[in-house]
Design an enzyme around this catalytic site. Sequence first.
Site, PDB file in Angstrom:
ATOM      1  CE1 TYR A 167      23.580 126.269-130.510  1.00 21.60           C
ATOM      2  CE2 TYR A 167      22.668 127.834-132.092  1.00 21.60           C
ATOM      3  CZ  TYR A 167      23.384 127.569-130.937  1.00 21.60           C
ATOM      4  OH  TYR A 167      23.915 128.612-130.210  1.00 21.60           O
TER       5      TYR A 167
ATOM      6  CD  GLU B   8      24.464 131.837-131.647  1.00 25.11           C
ATOM      7  OE1 GLU B   8      23.643 130.956-131.290  1.00 25.11           O
ATOM      8  OE2 GLU B   8      24.195 133.048-131.634  1.00 25.11           O
TER       9      GLU B   8
ATOM     10  CD  GLU C  61      20.263 132.367-134.124  1.00 24.97           C
ATOM     11  OE1 GLU C  61      19.125 132.401-133.622  1.00 24.97           O
ATOM     12  OE2 GLU C  61      21.205 131.726-133.613  1.00 24.97           O
TER      13      GLU C  61
END
Length: 362
Positions: free
Chosen positions: A237, A273, A165
């Site tokens: 996400y 993720e 990230e």
Amino acid sequence: MLQFYRDQACIDLLQKLEDLSYTDKFMFGQQNAAHIGISITAKDGTESDIKNLTGKHPAIVGIDTLSFFGYEGQFDNSVKVVKQLNKEGVIITLSSHMPNFSLGGDDFFDYSPNITDGHVASRIMPGGDLNRKYLRFLDKIADFAEACIDIGGNRIPMIFRPFHECNGSWFWWGKEHITDDKYIKLYQYTVDYLTKTRGIRNFLYCYSPNGPFKSQSDYLSRYPGDDYVDIMGIDMYNDRPYPEDNFWKVFLDSMDVVADCSQNRGKLFALTEIGLRTLDTAEDGKYYEGIAPSNNKVPDWYSRLYEAIMSDRKLKSMIYMLTWANFSDTQFWVPYKLNDFEHEMVKDFLAFVGNDNVLLAD
């Protein structure tokens, strides 16, 4: 990429992943699954919330370097967990929420990746006053790679995913705290030290910035180079989901960008993720970061994820996806069953992993 710095087991894993990329199948994974969970009674790698539901571990299990220093486990137990998971056919991915090396003194690694001041990135490079401390941290990673051996005495291959990230601002290696050029040099320096100085031969390397992405140039702005990356990943996400939100379109557009980048460069492609994040305080006053204990607005979220992935032929090359950890009943990303309690999303999750295209450990 760095074929000279691979042992045979690592080469075999790379080939296995490449073979998988030509199928419609992908592996399902979870962070910390085999030593942290809600329904598990043992923390030695023999159990996981997913195994307790399905009879099998996830195909991919994430470990973080936090576990080397007591924050999400202990070093020796993490080695034991990896050895057990390897016996059960699980692939390991190692992430690193690195400490802010300007804190904690010379001999202490303070859990502080989200403390972004201290000009850490420049100070841990050669010539910087924190370089020796950073190398001690990398030595711990190398020690872990050397300690994780199979029953034949061979080092267990794993996917190392440092500086994830990197295009966000929440870690000290993020875009607001270190320039693209300095980030690339730091990533390369880290890989070079592990491979050339410490002789680590059992790592594949993953680059995983945070989505969404609108263009390849956006995704590649901090790319360390083809000689330093095996897997091109994306963290993304679904925050505060509701049934008719725009997440799935943005998700697929971003995944297409990464799929195109990986294909153009001959790299593997992974969803490093993913998860549903409620990010809300319920009536009981508790804050729920991941899945809510009840009354989730999108209880068929896993089915929607599967439908989205299967709807896009560009995603055929995706080799795995990974959800975050089940830390507690107020912070979890995979539904679970505990005694007489069954979370409301269990049936949807079981339908998801029951699809022929979704692989668990084997």
